[in-house]
Design an enzyme around this catalytic site. Sequence first.
Site, mmCIF file in Angstrom:
data_model
loop_
_atom_site.group_PDB
_atom_site.id
_atom_site.type_symbol
_atom_site.label_atom_id
_atom_site.label_comp_id
_atom_site.label_asym_id
_atom_site.label_seq_id
_atom_site.Cartn_x
_atom_site.Cartn_y
_atom_site.Cartn_z
ATOM 1 N N ASP A 22 -28.462 -2.855 16.160
ATOM 2 C CA ASP A 22 -27.966 -2.264 17.504
ATOM 3 C C ASP A 22 -29.533 -2.813 18.258
ATOM 4 O O ASP A 22 -30.269 -2.762 17.718
ATOM 5 C CB ASP A 22 -27.439 -1.092 17.803
ATOM 6 C CG ASP A 22 -27.668 -0.542 18.977
ATOM 7 O OD1 ASP A 22 -26.610 -1.271 20.002
ATOM 8 O OD2 ASP A 22 -27.982 0.539 19.210
ATOM 9 N N ASP A 66 -30.917 -1.648 21.887
ATOM 10 C CA ASP A 66 -31.277 -0.573 23.000
ATOM 11 C C ASP A 66 -31.326 0.464 21.691
ATOM 12 O O ASP A 66 -30.184 1.172 21.602
ATOM 13 C CB ASP A 66 -31.136 -0.015 23.902
ATOM 14 C CG ASP A 66 -30.863 -0.921 24.701
ATOM 15 O OD1 ASP A 66 -31.612 -1.013 26.196
ATOM 16 O OD2 ASP A 66 -29.936 -2.336 24.945
ATOM 17 N N ASP A 84 -28.269 3.333 16.532
ATOM 18 C CA ASP A 84 -28.587 4.708 16.672
ATOM 19 C C ASP A 84 -27.491 6.003 17.662
ATOM 20 O O ASP A 84 -27.466 7.081 18.458
ATOM 21 C CB ASP A 84 -30.356 4.691 17.653
ATOM 22 C CG ASP A 84 -29.260 4.418 18.956
ATOM 23 O OD1 ASP A 84 -28.791 3.222 19.302
ATOM 24 O OD2 ASP A 84 -30.202 4.471 20.431
#
Length: 224
Positions: A8, A10, A167
């Site tokens: 991922d 960001d 995240d």
Amino acid sequence: MLKAVLFDLDGTLLDTASDFTTVLNSMLAARDLPLQNYEAVRQNVSNGARAVIKLGFSQDENTPGFAELLTEFLDRYADNLADHTTLFPGMAKVLEDLECWGLKWGVVTNKPARFTLPLLATLNLDKRCGPAICPDHVSRRKPDPEPLLLACEQLDIEPEQAIYVGDHVRDIEAGRAAAMPTIACRYGYISSDEDIASWQADYIVDQPAELADIVAALLANDIA
């Protein structure tokens, strides 16, 4: 056999929250509204620009003028993509290790290509990165597995030959739906009320350096 690591963007590969905070506060200051602190913005970044606007202006998407605020935010952000954005501490070494071990790495994100591709280029990651899959490239974004499956198709590997690192719970859901091992990042943009253990990722890490340890162990098992 492990052949690739997909990230991922960001909150996982890149620490972008400072630029989101700066852009939001520039809009708030222009309207003489209270500024938001970094930690508050940080906990909303993984939910996208709409969540950041909701935080700063206490509006939802049905509020008149919300769409105009969102457009202004995105335009300002496009002009300030990497003023403060960096790889998370330790991530540069992780990428070097992956490349040294002959593994491919790539990005699968819900961040539009308008921002993702210039950001990778500005940070000199575009030539090193394999696939960079954005919502523009698929019909269904995460938590649907389609973006991850497309990345594997571009790498010419099976999903089980890659591992996905994220995240947010949708990252882990997408990885599991793609039959791909997953790593959840506790160091990322996770809100204080989230129970990361409930996501049921295969692994949880507290810092990027632990990613390399997991990959090294998986490679050792492949060799064995």
